[in-house]
Design a protein around this motif. Structure first.
Motif, mmCIF file in Angstrom:
data_model
loop_
_atom_site.group_PDB
_atom_site.id
_atom_site.type_symbol
_atom_site.label_atom_id
_atom_site.label_comp_id
_atom_site.label_asym_id
_atom_site.label_seq_id
_atom_site.Cartn_x
_atom_site.Cartn_y
_atom_site.Cartn_z
ATOM 1 N N GLY A 126 -4.773 -3.760 -3.738
ATOM 2 C CA GLY A 126 -4.505 -4.963 -2.973
ATOM 3 C C GLY A 126 -3.266 -5.695 -3.457
ATOM 4 N N GLN A 166 -0.324 -3.823 -2.260
ATOM 5 C CA GLN A 166 -0.358 -3.609 -0.807
ATOM 6 C C GLN A 166 -0.586 -2.138 -0.462
ATOM 7 O OE1 GLN A 166 3.210 -5.375 0.805
ATOM 8 N NE2 GLN A 166 2.459 -7.461 0.514
ATOM 9 N N ARG A 167 -1.564 -1.552 -1.148
ATOM 10 C CA ARG A 167 -1.997 -0.188 -0.855
ATOM 11 C C ARG A 167 -3.454 -0.233 -0.388
ATOM 12 N NH1 ARG A 167 -2.971 2.529 -4.891
ATOM 13 N NH2 ARG A 167 -2.637 1.110 -6.620
#
Length: 371
Positions: A59, A62-63
């Motif tokens: 998170g 941003q995965r």
């Protein structure tokens, strides 16, 4: 007549001996049961921490993170553990095989022992020792010795340097950690983990040591991260300089034990942060406390309410523990790794004076109260 008395006497002695053996066997069985429950609970907790770290890290970056092994990837840790069990166990040809095998075990066993003095609620503790918090400091200080043995027995200069870093890091941060524990224990007048929580719960939320010892809390938080070798203090495993540190030559389940020891150490440190500074199982909800005191229900309902309150205490303790773990994971992806000289300077030149400066007025204040 005398002969019958002697026969009956011998039979009674034999019966008492058998009862004593049966009692000891029963106690031994319960010890095995408690040990099995403890190991199972720690293993499940480590799996949860690994999954949580992967999802939170994903998170932050941003995965998506693990999502295929079970719902939301919750059994990814189990899959990785099975994979490590099936991998070949390789021992360096010129290394010490006995020490090579003993290193990971010595690193994991002391962490498991530290769970003996962790109370999840009043009465829910394996052993309420009078020196509970210092017992944790004593057994956790053995873990870096296992890492040093692992690095030395690998016959690898990178592994040996990683083991030396682990020992130096542990020595540097155990002293501020012990001083912070002493400050919190002085406020409670006891080294027992249960007594420390009960002293804080007398005054509810405002009685937590977090408000009475804010400087000690910050120093304890930093020292516990360094003891767990979490970023930015993971110098023993620094990939840039040491390939993988003390675990460079390890494979299979022995490689996995290194991570089990690291994550279980984090899961053991978080309850001690909760116990020493966040009130332990104290939820500080006056409504529930008054309901328990003024309840006019039947005895059965009273027992049910007691079970409910015990469950609430356990949930409160775990929630505070996982809050600390969540902050530790965020710290990993927020701060850059420090150099080894910066690490030692932080411990000896910054945290040690702060912990001593926090302990001195605390001890003086407690002496004035006793007069």
């Amino acid at each position: 007549m005398a002969t019958y008395i002697e026969i009956y006497g011998k039979q009674l002695v034999k019966l008492f001996n058998e009862l004593e053996v049966a009692t000891k066997s029963f106690e031994f069985i319960w010890i095995l049961v408690y040990t099995l429950i403890l190991i199972t609970g720690v293993t499940v907790g480590v799996s949860v921490i690994v999954w949580l770290e992967r999802k939170v890290s994903a998170g932050v970056q941003q995965r998506v993170g693990p999502e295929y092994a079970g719902p939301l990837g919750i059994i990814q840790s189990l899959a990785d553990g099975i994979k490590l069990l099936l991998k070949e166990d390789i021992i360096p040809s010129k290394g010490d095989a006995w020490l090579f095998a003993a290193g990971p075990a010595i690193a994991v066993i002391p962490v498991l022992l530290s769970y003996l003095v962790i109370p999840f609620n009043q009465g829910i503790i394996l052993s309420d020792l009078a020196i509970g918090v210092f017992f944790w400091v004593a057994v956790s200080s053995v873990t870096p010795l296992g890492l040093l043995i692992a690095g030395y027995s690998s016959n690898n200069k990178y592994s040996f340097l990683g083991g030396l870093r682990a020992a130096a890091q542990s020595i540097s941060y155990e002293i501020p950690l012990a001083l912070c524990i002493s400050s919190a224990s002085l406020l409670s007048g006891s080294l027992s983990t249960v007594d420390i929580v009960e002293t804080q719960s007398k005054y509810g939320f405002i009685g937590w040591n977090l408000w009475r010892q804010p400087i000690g809390f910050i120093a304890f938080f930093i020292s516990s991260l360094a003891e767990c070798e979490r970023l930015p203090f993971d110098l023993p495993e620094a990939e840039e300089e040491l390939v993988a540190g003390y675990q460079t030559e390890y494979s299979g389940i022995k490689f996995g034990l290194s991570y089990v020891g690291s994550h279980s150490n984090l899961s053991a440190s978080s309850p001690f942060v909760t116990i020493l500074y966040l009130g332990g199982w104290d939820s500080s909800i006056p409504l529930l406390e008054n309901l328990g005191q003024n309840s006019q229900l039947s005895d059965y309902s009273g027992e049910s309410f007691h079970v409910l309150m015990s469950g609430l205490g356990i949930i409160t303790t775990l929630a505070k523990c996982y809050l600390f773990i969540f902050i530790s994971i965020l710290t990993r992806w927020t701060l850059p790794r420090v150099r080894i000289d910066q690490l030692l300077n932080l411990g000896w030149k910054f945290l040690l004076p702060i912990a001593l400066g926090n302990l001195s007025p605390t001890a003086s204040f407690q002496l004035l109260l006793l007069r």
